[in-house]
Scaffold this active site. Structure first.
Site, PDB file in Angstrom:
ATOM      1  N   LYS A 302      25.774  11.434 -19.783  1.00  0.00           N
ATOM      2  CA  LYS A 302      25.082  11.876 -21.174  1.00  0.00           C
ATOM      3  C   LYS A 302      26.091  11.599 -22.357  1.00  0.00           C
ATOM      4  O   LYS A 302      27.505  11.601 -22.088  1.00  0.00           O
ATOM      5  CB  LYS A 302      24.783  13.140 -21.287  1.00  0.00           C
ATOM      6  CG  LYS A 302      23.803  13.572 -20.189  1.00  0.00           C
ATOM      7  CD  LYS A 302      23.685  15.039 -20.029  1.00  0.00           C
ATOM      8  CE  LYS A 302      22.616  15.679 -19.130  1.00  0.00           C
ATOM      9  NZ  LYS A 302      21.467  15.300 -19.455  1.00  0.00           N
ATOM     10  N   ARG A 376      15.559  16.634 -10.064  1.00  0.00           N
ATOM     11  CA  ARG A 376      14.436  16.747  -9.090  1.00  0.00           C
ATOM     12  C   ARG A 376      14.995  16.143  -7.707  1.00  0.00           C
ATOM     13  O   ARG A 376      14.383  16.452  -6.629  1.00  0.00           O
ATOM     14  CB  ARG A 376      13.651  15.353  -9.767  1.00  0.00           C
ATOM     15  CG  ARG A 376      14.146  14.176  -9.619  1.00  0.00           C
ATOM     16  CD  ARG A 376      13.506  13.141 -10.657  1.00  0.00           C
ATOM     17  NE  ARG A 376      13.644  13.690 -11.953  1.00  0.00           N
ATOM     18  CZ  ARG A 376      13.128  12.740 -13.144  1.00  0.00           C
ATOM     19  NH1 ARG A 376      11.946  11.808 -13.054  1.00  0.00           N
ATOM     20  NH2 ARG A 376      12.897  13.483 -14.228  1.00  0.00           N
TER      21      ARG A 376
END
Length: 533
Positions: A302, A376
Site C-alpha cells: 500500500k 477474502r
C-alpha cells in the site's frame, strides 16, 4: 430510595488481565503494553436524587417534561434558559448550562419525539461523549422515562463514554471518574433491564474499540487470541478453540497459512462458541470475521500515507467476537459461534506473491492477482472450516473488505450481500432496530466471469468496477449454495474520525447490529439460494 449499583469496569479488568497474560513480545513494548486506567463510570439506579453535586443531565422530549422534575429546585431557571436559547428538543441536541443552583453543570439532552430503544441509546451516547471532560459525579434525572427507556439511555451513555487514549500517560495515571446515578420512578426495572442486556453491550463495545484501536505491535494474531480468552474467562456456556499453523496445514488450509507467511507473527483461527440456556435446537448462527491485525498490502504494498490505520483491518473479527461477548455476558438464550481469521499481512521473502496459486481447504484453487486482496483469501478457509465443523444454521461474514463499498455508500451504510432474501431481511431488520445502517447490494451473475481465472478455479481480484460486489462474490464461492449466507462489507463504517458519540478511531460497528440479529433470529430454510439479484 431504591439504589442498585453496577460497575462497568469489567472490560478494563479484562484488558489488564490480557496484558498480563500476553506473550513477552507484547510486554517488551514498555509503556505501550500497559493498559489505561478504567474510564467507565460505576452506575447506580435510584428513585430520587441526592444533594446536588457534579453534573446533572436532563433528558427532555419537550418543555412539558420539565413539569415532571418534582424536587428539582432549578426548573424555572432552566425553563428560561431553554426559551432564551430557542432549544428545539430534537434528538441528540444538547445545551450546557452553568451557574444554576448547586450543580457544576446542567446538560440538557434533547430526545426528540417518542423513539425506540436505539434512539435512546444514541442520545445517551451523545451525553456520555459530551461529559468526557467532567470527572466528577453525574446524575441523570429521567422521571418521564420508563425503566426500559432509562436502561437504554444508560447503555448509550456507557457506549459514548469511551476514551481512545489508551497509551497516554495521563490516561494511565488518571483516577476513575465519578459515578453515574440514573434517577427514574422505576429504578428496579431499569436496573434489571440494564443488567440483562445493556451492561453486556457496553462491555463488548469497549472491548472491541480497545482491541481495534491498539497498534499492531501490541495486537497481532496471538495476542488477539489471549485478549479474547481473557474477555470470556469464566462466562458460562462458552468454549474456545484455537488452530495454529500446524493444525491448519494438517486440514489443508493452504490460503490462510499462505497469507500469513510474510510475517514473523503466525496466523491463527480463533473459534468462540456460546450456547446459552434455553437456546433453540439446531446448528449455531456463525459469525465469521476478517482479522488482518495489520495490512501492509504484502508484496502489492500500500502507499505509505495513512498505512498506520491498517491496524483496524481486524475490525470484522473484533465485531463478531464483541457481539458474541455481549450475548454471553447477558446469558442470552442463543446458539452462536464466532470465528476470527487472524493474519498479519507483511512482505518478506516468504510472503505470497502476485501470480501464486493457492489451494483452499475445500480444494478450490485461487490465483492471487493482488496480495492486498488478502481479506477474502483468509475468509475462504475460515468459511469452509466453519461450514464443515459447525454445521451452522446460517453464516454471516463481516469484513473491512473494500474501499469500493465506501464509494458506493459513503459513511452511512455498510454493504450487505446475500443469496438468501429471508436472511438479508433479518439483517436489515436488525439494522433498522439498532441504527447501524446496512444497504443491500447485488451479487450479479456477471461477477462469476469477472473473477474467473485462466490458470485456477477463481482469482482474488475481479475485473471491472464493482469491487465490493466481486469481493463478495469471491467469498460466496466458499460457502455452499444451500447454506444461508450473507456478507457485510464494513470497510467504510468501522473506523474514522471523532463525532458527537465517539472519539477518533474504532466505531465498534456491527456489535449492536449482530447482537440484535442473533437475538431475533428466525430459522431460514436451507436450499438453493433465492436472492442473488
Amino acid at each position: 430510595m431504591i439504589s442498585v449499583r453496577r460497575s462497568l469496569l469489567v472490560a478494563a479488568s479484562a484488558l489488564a488481565l490480557a496484558a498480563a497474560s500476553a506473550p513477552a513480545v507484547a510486554q517488551s513494548q514498555g509503556a505501550a503494553g500497559v493498559a489505561a486506567a478504567p474510564s467507565q463510570r460505576a452506575v447506580t439506579f435510584a428513585t430520587e436524587a441526592s444533594t446536588p453535586t457534579g453534573v446533572v443531565v436532563l433528558p427532555l422530549r419537550s418543555v412539558a417534561d420539565l413539569d415532571a422534575l418534582t424536587g428539582f429546585a432549578d426548573v424555572e431557571a432552566v425553563r428560561r434558559a431553554l426559551t432564551s436559547a430557542g432549544f428545539g428538543y430534537g434528538a441528540r441536541q444538547t445545551l450546557s448550562l452553568r451557574g444554576i443552583g448547586g450543580w457544576d453543570r446542567i446538560l440538557v439532552l434533547g430526545l426528540g419525539a417518542e423513539g425506540s430503544a436505539s434512539d435512546l441509546q444514541w442520545s445517551g451516547a451523545v451525553a456520555g461523549r459530551s461529559l468526557m471532560s467532567d470527572t466528577g459525579a453525574v446524575t441523570v434525572l429521567a422521571p418521564a422515562l420508563s425503566g426500559e427507556q432509562a436502561a437504554a439511555l444508560t447503555t448509550g451513555f456507557g457506549i459514548g463514554h469511551y476514551r481512545s487514549n489508551i497509551h497516554q500517560a495521563s490516561a494511565r495515571n488518571a483516577a476513575a471518574p465519578g459515578g453515574l446515578t440514573v434517577v427514574t420512578p422505576d429504578a428496579a426495572a431499569a436496573e434489571t433491564a440494564f443488567e440483562a442486556r445493556g451492561a453486556g453491550l457496553v462491555e463488548a463495545m469497549t472491548w472491541v474499540r480497545d482491541i481495534s484501536n491498539e497498534p499492531a505491535n501490541i495486537v497481532y494474531p496471538e495476542t488477539f487470541v489471549e485478549r479474547t480468552r481473557a474477555a470470556f474467562q469464566g462466562v458460562p456456556g462458552v468454549s474456545i478453540e484455537v488452530l495454529d499453523v500446524a493444525a491448519m496445514e494438517r486440514l489443508g488450509m493452504g490460503v490462510i497459512t499462505a497469507a500469513g507467511r510474510g510475517s514473523a507473527r503466525p496466523p491463527r483461527l480463533l473459534v468462540v462458541r456460546y450456547e446459552g440456556a434455553g437456546a433453540p435446537e439446531g446448528g449455531p448462527i456463525a459469525l465469521v470475521g476478517k482479522g488482518i491485525t495489520f495490512d501492509t498490502g504484502g508484496i502489492s504494498i500500500k502507499p505509505g500515507a495513512n498505512m498506520g490505520n491498517m491496524k483496524m483491518d481486524m475490525s470484522g473479527a473484533a465485531s463478531v467476537m464483541g457481539a458474541t461477548l455481549a450475548l454471553a455476558r447477558s446469558a442470552a438464550p442463543v446458539n452462536v459461534v464466532a470465528v476470527a481469521a487472524l493474519v498479519e499481512n507483511m512482505p518478506d521473502g516468504a510472503a505470497m506473491r502476485p501470480g501464486d496459486v493457492l489451494t483452499a481447504m475445500n480444494g478450490k484453487t485461487i490465483e492471487v492477482i493482488s496480495t492486498d486482496a488478502e481479506g477474502r483469501l483468509v475468509l475462504s478457509d475460515a468459511l469452509v472450516w466453519t461450514e464443515r465443523n459447525m454445521e451452522p444454521a446460517a453464516i454471516v461474514d463481516v469484513a473491512t473488505l473494500t474501499g469500493a463499498v465506501g464509494g458506493a455508500l459513503g459513511d452511512d451504510y455498510a454493504g450487505l450481500f446475500s443469496r438468501h432474501d429471508a436472511l438479508a431481511d433479518q439483517l436489515t431488520a436488525a439494522s433498522g432496530a439498532t441504527g447501524e445502517g446496512l444497504w443491500r447490494l447485488p451479487l450479479h451473475a456477471s461477477y462469476a466471469s469477472d473473477t474467473s481465472s485462466t490458470i485456477a478455479d477463481i482469482k482474488n481480484s475481479g475485473d471491472g468496477g464493482a469491487g465490493a460486489g466481486t469481493g463478495a462474490w469471491f467469498i460466496g464461492e466458499f460457502v455452499s449454495r444451500e447454506t444461508p449466507w450473507a456478507h457485510l462489507d464494513i470497510a467504510n463504517m468501522a473506523y474514522g474520525g471523532a463525532n458527537d458519540w465517539k472519539p477518533a478511531g474504532s466505531a465498534g460497528f456491527g456489535v449492536r447490529l449482530l447482537e440484535q440479529f442473533v437475538r431475533d433470529w428466525r430459522p431460514v430454510a436451507r436450499g438453493v439460494a433465492d436472492g442473488g439479484r
